[in-house]
Motif scaffolding. Structure first.
Motif: not given
Length: 383
Positions: A82-93
Protein backbone atom coordinates in the motif's frame (compact mmCIF):
# COMPACT_ATOMS: atom_id res chain seq x y z
CA UNK A 1 -29.99 -6.01 6.04
CA UNK A 2 -32.38 -5.94 3.07
CA UNK A 3 -32.92 -3.05 0.68
CA UNK A 4 -35.57 -1.59 2.96
CA UNK A 5 -33.00 -1.43 5.73
CA UNK A 6 -30.67 0.68 3.59
CA UNK A 7 -33.43 3.13 2.76
CA UNK A 8 -33.00 4.96 6.04
CA UNK A 9 -29.36 5.70 5.18
CA UNK A 10 -30.30 6.77 1.65
CA UNK A 11 -33.07 9.07 2.88
CA UNK A 12 -30.91 10.63 5.60
CA UNK A 13 -28.08 11.35 3.15
CA UNK A 14 -30.45 12.84 0.56
CA UNK A 15 -31.87 15.11 3.26
CA UNK A 16 -28.38 16.15 4.31
CA UNK A 17 -27.39 16.92 0.74
CA UNK A 18 -30.31 19.33 0.48
CA UNK A 19 -28.86 21.31 3.38
CA UNK A 20 -27.25 24.63 2.37
CA UNK A 21 -24.50 23.90 4.91
CA UNK A 22 -23.13 20.98 2.88
CA UNK A 23 -19.37 21.41 2.39
CA UNK A 24 -16.41 19.37 1.21
CA UNK A 25 -15.54 18.18 4.70
CA UNK A 26 -19.00 17.68 6.19
CA UNK A 27 -18.70 13.91 5.76
CA UNK A 28 -15.35 13.37 7.42
CA UNK A 29 -13.97 10.03 8.65
CA UNK A 30 -14.18 7.72 10.44
CA UNK A 31 -17.00 5.79 8.81
CA UNK A 32 -17.65 2.07 9.10
CA UNK A 33 -19.27 0.49 6.05
CA UNK A 34 -21.29 -2.05 7.96
CA UNK A 35 -23.31 -5.16 7.11
CA UNK A 36 -26.37 -2.98 6.52
CA UNK A 37 -24.88 -2.22 3.10
CA UNK A 38 -24.17 -5.85 2.09
CA UNK A 39 -27.08 -5.84 -0.37
CA UNK A 40 -25.28 -3.22 -2.46
CA UNK A 41 -23.11 -6.11 -3.68
CA UNK A 42 -26.17 -7.71 -5.26
CA UNK A 43 -27.30 -4.71 -7.29
CA UNK A 44 -26.76 -4.46 -11.04
CA UNK A 45 -28.52 -1.17 -11.80
CA UNK A 46 -31.64 0.98 -11.45
CA UNK A 47 -34.00 -2.01 -11.64
CA UNK A 48 -32.69 -3.03 -8.20
CA UNK A 49 -33.14 0.39 -6.58
CA UNK A 50 -35.84 1.35 -4.12
CA UNK A 51 -37.56 4.75 -4.50
CA UNK A 52 -35.32 6.11 -1.72
CA UNK A 53 -32.17 5.01 -3.56
CA UNK A 54 -33.43 6.44 -6.85
CA UNK A 55 -34.18 9.76 -5.12
CA UNK A 56 -30.67 9.82 -3.65
CA UNK A 57 -29.20 9.11 -7.10
CA UNK A 58 -31.02 12.16 -8.47
CA UNK A 59 -29.74 14.29 -5.59
CA UNK A 60 -26.14 13.11 -6.12
CA UNK A 61 -26.23 14.14 -9.78
CA UNK A 62 -26.64 17.76 -8.68
CA UNK A 63 -23.23 17.91 -7.00
CA UNK A 64 -20.83 19.81 -9.24
CA UNK A 65 -17.15 18.78 -9.39
CA UNK A 66 -14.67 21.25 -7.93
CA UNK A 67 -11.52 19.14 -8.24
CA UNK A 68 -9.96 16.99 -10.94
CA UNK A 69 -9.16 13.46 -9.86
CA UNK A 70 -9.76 10.93 -7.10
CA UNK A 71 -9.27 7.18 -6.73
CA UNK A 72 -11.28 4.47 -5.00
CA UNK A 73 -9.45 1.27 -4.06
CA UNK A 74 -10.25 -1.94 -2.18
CA UNK A 75 -7.48 -3.38 -0.01
CA UNK A 76 -7.24 -6.38 2.29
CA UNK A 77 -4.02 -7.60 3.94
CA UNK A 78 -2.08 -5.33 1.58
CA UNK A 79 0.16 -3.53 4.07
CA UNK A 80 3.24 -4.66 2.17
CA UNK A 81 2.33 -2.83 -1.05
CA UNK A 82 0.00 0.00 0.00
CA UNK A 83 2.72 2.63 0.66
CA UNK A 84 3.99 2.17 -2.89
CA UNK A 85 0.46 2.19 -4.31
CA UNK A 86 -0.45 5.41 -2.51
CA UNK A 87 2.86 7.13 -3.32
CA UNK A 88 2.57 6.17 -7.00
CA UNK A 89 -0.96 7.43 -7.48
CA UNK A 90 -0.20 10.70 -5.73
CA UNK A 91 2.83 11.00 -8.02
CA UNK A 92 0.71 10.68 -11.19
CA UNK A 93 -1.71 13.37 -10.01
CA UNK A 94 -4.45 11.73 -7.95
CA UNK A 95 -5.66 14.36 -5.48
CA UNK A 96 -7.66 12.21 -3.08
CA UNK A 97 -7.66 8.47 -2.32
CA UNK A 98 -10.58 6.60 -0.73
CA UNK A 99 -9.50 3.21 0.62
CA UNK A 100 -12.02 0.52 1.54
CA UNK A 101 -10.53 -2.26 3.63
CA UNK A 102 -11.78 -5.35 5.47
CA UNK A 103 -10.69 -8.33 7.58
CA UNK A 104 -7.04 -7.37 7.86
CA UNK A 105 -4.47 -9.35 9.81
CA UNK A 106 -1.29 -7.59 8.71
CA UNK A 107 -1.53 -4.01 10.04
CA UNK A 108 -3.19 -2.69 6.86
CA UNK A 109 -5.77 -0.75 8.84
CA UNK A 110 -3.15 0.65 11.21
CA UNK A 111 -1.07 1.76 8.23
CA UNK A 112 -4.08 3.40 6.60
CA UNK A 113 -4.92 5.28 9.78
CA UNK A 114 -1.46 6.83 9.55
CA UNK A 115 -2.00 7.77 5.91
CA UNK A 116 -5.40 9.27 6.74
CA UNK A 117 -3.60 11.69 9.07
CA UNK A 118 -0.61 12.47 6.85
CA UNK A 119 -1.82 12.25 3.24
CA UNK A 120 -5.01 12.92 1.23
CA UNK A 121 -6.38 9.48 2.14
CA UNK A 122 -9.80 8.59 3.55
CA UNK A 123 -10.07 5.22 5.34
CA UNK A 124 -13.33 3.30 5.04
CA UNK A 125 -13.32 0.04 7.02
CA UNK A 126 -15.83 -2.49 5.67
CA UNK A 127 -17.58 -5.10 7.76
CA UNK A 128 -19.47 -7.99 6.18
CA UNK A 129 -22.48 -9.72 7.67
CA UNK A 130 -22.65 -12.55 5.16
CA UNK A 131 -20.79 -13.81 2.07
CA UNK A 132 -20.99 -11.13 -0.65
CA UNK A 133 -18.57 -9.71 -3.20
CA UNK A 134 -16.92 -7.08 -1.02
CA UNK A 135 -15.45 -5.17 -3.95
CA UNK A 136 -18.85 -4.60 -5.58
CA UNK A 137 -20.24 -3.59 -2.19
CA UNK A 138 -17.40 -1.08 -1.77
CA UNK A 139 -17.69 0.41 -5.26
CA UNK A 140 -21.47 0.79 -4.92
CA UNK A 141 -21.08 2.34 -1.48
CA UNK A 142 -18.72 4.87 -3.07
CA UNK A 143 -21.31 5.65 -5.76
CA UNK A 144 -24.16 6.23 -3.31
CA UNK A 145 -22.77 7.00 0.14
CA UNK A 146 -19.66 9.08 -0.61
CA UNK A 147 -21.07 12.40 -1.80
CA UNK A 148 -17.61 13.98 -1.50
CA UNK A 149 -16.49 11.68 -4.33
CA UNK A 150 -18.75 13.75 -6.59
CA UNK A 151 -16.52 16.75 -5.95
CA UNK A 152 -14.00 15.20 -8.38
CA UNK A 153 -14.52 15.31 -12.13
CA UNK A 154 -12.81 11.95 -12.66
CA UNK A 155 -12.56 8.88 -10.42
CA UNK A 156 -10.40 5.78 -10.87
CA UNK A 157 -11.81 2.51 -9.49
CA UNK A 158 -8.96 0.10 -8.77
CA UNK A 159 -7.56 -2.83 -6.82
CA UNK A 160 -4.51 -2.44 -4.63
CA UNK A 161 -2.34 -4.41 -7.08
CA UNK A 162 -3.28 -2.17 -10.03
CA UNK A 163 -1.18 0.91 -10.80
CA UNK A 164 -2.35 3.38 -13.44
CA UNK A 165 0.51 4.53 -15.66
CA UNK A 166 -0.22 7.29 -18.20
CA UNK A 167 2.05 7.41 -21.24
CA UNK A 168 5.23 9.48 -21.52
CA UNK A 169 3.56 11.89 -23.96
CA UNK A 170 1.41 13.00 -21.02
CA UNK A 171 4.51 13.20 -18.80
CA UNK A 172 3.00 10.27 -16.89
CA UNK A 173 0.44 12.73 -15.49
CA UNK A 174 -3.12 11.45 -15.30
CA UNK A 175 -4.65 14.96 -15.06
CA UNK A 176 -2.77 16.00 -18.21
CA UNK A 177 -4.03 12.92 -20.00
CA UNK A 178 -7.62 13.48 -18.90
CA UNK A 179 -7.42 17.12 -19.97
CA UNK A 180 -6.91 15.77 -23.49
CA UNK A 181 -9.87 13.36 -23.32
CA UNK A 182 -12.90 14.01 -25.55
CA UNK A 183 -15.57 16.17 -23.96
CA UNK A 184 -18.15 13.37 -24.24
CA UNK A 185 -15.91 10.72 -22.66
CA UNK A 186 -17.80 9.12 -19.78
CA UNK A 187 -14.88 6.81 -19.02
CA UNK A 188 -11.40 5.97 -20.29
CA UNK A 189 -10.40 2.31 -20.14
CA UNK A 190 -6.78 1.49 -19.30
CA UNK A 191 -5.92 -2.10 -20.31
CA UNK A 192 -4.05 -4.37 -17.98
CA UNK A 193 -0.32 -4.62 -18.45
CA UNK A 194 0.17 -8.00 -16.81
CA UNK A 195 3.37 -7.76 -14.79
CA UNK A 196 5.19 -11.09 -15.04
CA UNK A 197 6.66 -12.81 -12.01
CA UNK A 198 9.21 -15.51 -11.41
CA UNK A 199 8.50 -18.38 -9.04
CA UNK A 200 9.63 -17.01 -5.68
CA UNK A 201 8.61 -18.29 -2.28
CA UNK A 202 9.06 -14.76 -0.96
CA UNK A 203 10.69 -11.62 -2.32
CA UNK A 204 13.27 -9.15 -1.05
CA UNK A 205 12.40 -5.70 0.23
CA UNK A 206 11.98 -3.18 -2.54
CA UNK A 207 9.53 -1.76 -5.02
CA UNK A 208 7.16 -3.68 -7.24
CA UNK A 209 8.07 -1.15 -9.91
CA UNK A 210 11.70 -2.36 -10.02
CA UNK A 211 11.25 -6.03 -9.08
CA UNK A 212 8.89 -6.85 -11.95
CA UNK A 213 10.15 -5.10 -15.12
CA UNK A 214 8.47 -7.47 -17.62
CA UNK A 215 4.83 -7.27 -18.75
CA UNK A 216 2.44 -8.44 -21.46
CA UNK A 217 -0.84 -6.87 -22.66
CA UNK A 218 -4.12 -8.28 -21.36
CA UNK A 219 -7.64 -7.76 -22.71
CA UNK A 220 -9.14 -6.75 -19.36
CA UNK A 221 -9.02 -3.11 -18.31
CA UNK A 222 -9.80 -0.74 -15.47
CA UNK A 223 -11.51 2.59 -15.87
CA UNK A 224 -11.22 6.21 -14.94
CA UNK A 225 -14.73 7.60 -15.12
CA UNK A 226 -16.87 10.68 -14.80
CA UNK A 227 -19.51 9.84 -12.21
CA UNK A 228 -22.39 11.55 -13.99
CA UNK A 229 -25.13 8.93 -14.55
CA UNK A 230 -22.95 6.00 -13.35
CA UNK A 231 -25.57 3.56 -12.07
CA UNK A 232 -23.51 0.45 -11.36
CA UNK A 233 -20.02 -0.95 -11.00
CA UNK A 234 -21.11 -4.57 -10.64
CA UNK A 235 -18.79 -5.48 -13.53
CA UNK A 236 -15.92 -3.91 -11.52
CA UNK A 237 -13.77 -3.26 -14.59
CA UNK A 238 -16.02 -0.63 -16.15
CA UNK A 239 -19.08 1.43 -15.19
CA UNK A 240 -22.62 1.06 -16.44
CA UNK A 241 -24.81 4.11 -16.87
CA UNK A 242 -28.42 5.06 -16.30
CA UNK A 243 -28.42 6.75 -19.72
CA UNK A 244 -26.27 5.94 -22.79
CA UNK A 245 -22.71 7.17 -22.49
CA UNK A 246 -19.53 6.83 -24.54
CA UNK A 247 -16.41 4.96 -23.43
CA UNK A 248 -12.96 5.61 -24.91
CA UNK A 249 -9.67 3.75 -25.01
CA UNK A 250 -6.41 5.42 -24.01
CA UNK A 251 -5.82 6.59 -27.58
CA UNK A 252 -9.17 8.41 -27.24
CA UNK A 253 -10.88 6.24 -29.79
CA UNK A 254 -14.50 5.36 -28.97
CA UNK A 255 -15.08 1.79 -27.84
CA UNK A 256 -17.83 0.03 -29.73
CA UNK A 257 -19.86 -1.87 -27.15
CA UNK A 258 -20.90 -4.91 -29.15
CA UNK A 259 -21.28 -8.46 -27.92
CA UNK A 260 -18.55 -9.32 -25.40
CA UNK A 261 -16.82 -6.04 -26.21
CA UNK A 262 -15.05 -6.12 -22.84
CA UNK A 263 -13.09 -9.18 -24.02
CA UNK A 264 -11.54 -7.29 -26.95
CA UNK A 265 -7.91 -6.20 -26.67
CA UNK A 266 -7.64 -2.46 -26.03
CA UNK A 267 -4.73 -0.19 -26.77
CA UNK A 268 -2.28 0.95 -24.13
CA UNK A 269 -1.06 3.74 -26.39
CA UNK A 270 -2.06 6.40 -23.88
CA UNK A 271 -1.51 4.41 -20.71
CA UNK A 272 -1.83 1.09 -18.91
CA UNK A 273 -3.13 -0.41 -15.73
CA UNK A 274 0.05 -2.07 -14.51
CA UNK A 275 -1.25 -5.19 -12.78
CA UNK A 276 1.00 -6.87 -10.21
CA UNK A 277 -1.21 -9.92 -9.72
CA UNK A 278 1.24 -12.74 -8.95
CA UNK A 279 4.26 -11.44 -7.06
CA UNK A 280 5.64 -14.00 -4.57
CA UNK A 281 4.11 -17.35 -3.61
CA UNK A 282 3.79 -16.12 -0.02
CA UNK A 283 1.65 -13.19 -1.21
CA UNK A 284 -0.40 -15.51 -3.41
CA UNK A 285 -1.17 -17.70 -0.38
CA UNK A 286 -2.52 -14.59 1.38
CA UNK A 287 -4.59 -13.74 -1.72
CA UNK A 288 -5.96 -17.30 -1.91
CA UNK A 289 -6.89 -17.41 1.79
CA UNK A 290 -8.47 -13.97 1.53
CA UNK A 291 -10.73 -15.14 -1.28
CA UNK A 292 -11.69 -18.31 0.55
CA UNK A 293 -12.51 -16.35 3.71
CA UNK A 294 -15.29 -14.49 1.87
CA UNK A 295 -17.30 -17.71 1.85
CA UNK A 296 -18.48 -17.34 -1.75
CA UNK A 297 -19.10 -20.55 -3.69
CA UNK A 298 -18.41 -18.91 -7.06
CA UNK A 299 -16.07 -15.95 -7.34
CA UNK A 300 -13.01 -14.70 -9.17
CA UNK A 301 -11.48 -14.41 -5.69
CA UNK A 302 -11.24 -18.24 -5.56
CA UNK A 303 -7.98 -19.39 -7.15
CA UNK A 304 -6.23 -22.74 -7.39
CA UNK A 305 -2.53 -22.88 -6.59
CA UNK A 306 -1.91 -23.75 -10.23
CA UNK A 307 -2.92 -20.26 -11.37
CA UNK A 308 0.11 -18.75 -9.64
CA UNK A 309 2.41 -20.89 -11.76
CA UNK A 310 0.47 -20.93 -15.04
CA UNK A 311 -0.56 -17.27 -15.36
CA UNK A 312 2.92 -15.88 -15.93
CA UNK A 313 5.45 -16.13 -18.77
CA UNK A 314 9.25 -16.14 -19.06
CA UNK A 315 10.90 -12.72 -19.27
CA UNK A 316 12.14 -11.75 -22.74
CA UNK A 317 13.57 -8.71 -24.45
CA UNK A 318 10.18 -8.19 -26.11
CA UNK A 319 8.24 -8.03 -22.83
CA UNK A 320 10.78 -5.89 -20.98
CA UNK A 321 8.99 -2.70 -19.90
CA UNK A 322 10.92 -0.98 -17.09
CA UNK A 323 9.31 1.70 -14.97
CA UNK A 324 9.85 5.26 -16.27
CA UNK A 325 12.99 6.57 -14.50
CA UNK A 326 11.58 10.03 -13.71
CA UNK A 327 8.43 8.55 -12.19
CA UNK A 328 10.49 6.03 -10.25
CA UNK A 329 12.55 8.86 -8.79
CA UNK A 330 9.40 10.69 -7.71
CA UNK A 331 7.99 7.50 -6.19
CA UNK A 332 11.16 6.87 -4.19
CA UNK A 333 11.20 10.48 -3.01
CA UNK A 334 7.62 10.30 -1.75
CA UNK A 335 8.28 7.05 0.09
CA UNK A 336 11.39 8.56 1.65
CA UNK A 337 9.26 11.48 2.81
CA UNK A 338 6.79 9.11 4.48
CA UNK A 339 9.71 7.32 6.12
CA UNK A 340 10.86 10.47 7.89
CA UNK A 341 8.03 9.94 10.33
CA UNK A 342 9.38 7.56 13.04
CA UNK A 343 6.00 5.93 13.59
CA UNK A 344 5.58 5.15 9.89
CA UNK A 345 9.15 3.87 9.61
CA UNK A 346 8.71 1.58 12.62
CA UNK A 347 5.35 0.31 11.38
CA UNK A 348 6.72 -0.44 7.93
CA UNK A 349 9.67 -2.28 9.49
CA UNK A 350 7.21 -4.40 11.48
CA UNK A 351 5.31 -5.21 8.29
CA UNK A 352 8.50 -6.25 6.50
CA UNK A 353 9.57 -8.40 9.45
CA UNK A 354 6.17 -10.07 9.55
CA UNK A 355 6.37 -10.82 5.81
CA UNK A 356 9.84 -12.36 6.23
CA UNK A 357 8.50 -14.51 9.06
CA UNK A 358 5.62 -15.61 6.85
CA UNK A 359 8.11 -16.80 4.23
CA UNK A 360 10.07 -18.70 6.87
CA UNK A 361 6.86 -20.32 8.10
CA UNK A 362 6.03 -21.43 4.56
CA UNK A 363 9.34 -23.28 4.38
CA UNK A 364 8.33 -25.17 7.51
CA UNK A 365 4.85 -25.98 6.17
CA UNK A 366 5.38 -29.32 4.46
CA UNK A 367 2.14 -29.18 2.47
CA UNK A 368 2.48 -25.62 1.13
CA UNK A 369 6.21 -25.84 0.53
CA UNK A 370 5.62 -29.13 -1.25
CA UNK A 371 3.09 -27.43 -3.54
CA UNK A 372 5.59 -24.68 -4.30
CA UNK A 373 8.44 -27.08 -5.07
CA UNK A 374 6.36 -29.51 -7.14
CA UNK A 375 4.62 -26.86 -9.25
CA UNK A 376 7.82 -24.84 -9.70
CA UNK A 377 9.30 -27.93 -11.36
CA UNK A 378 6.17 -28.71 -13.36
CA UNK A 379 5.79 -25.20 -14.78
CA UNK A 380 9.49 -24.39 -15.14
CA UNK A 381 10.20 -22.86 -18.60
CA UNK A 382 11.67 -25.33 -21.05
CA UNK A 383 15.32 -25.06 -21.91
Amino acid sequence: MAQGGMDGAFTALARRLRSPEWTDDLFGPPRIVGPEFDDLALQTGPADWSPAQAALFTQLQRIKPRHKLAAVVSACNDALILPEWIAHHLAIGVEKIFVYTNDNQDKTEELLRWFAQHAPVTLLPTRLGRPVDVQIKNFHHALFMLPELRLYEWVAFLDSDEFLLPAARFEHSLPKMLDAAPADAAAVLFPWHWRLWRFELTRPEGLLATHYPHATPHYLAKSVTRLDQVASFHQKHFPEFATPKRLYDTAFRPIEQGTNWHLDMKTGEGGWTEHFWGRSFAEFVVKKRRGEALGLTESHFLRDFETYFSWTSPPTAENYHPWPPALLETLQSRLAGFGKDPYFAALRAQIQTSFAAQGAALRQDAALYGVFEEMSRRFAPAG
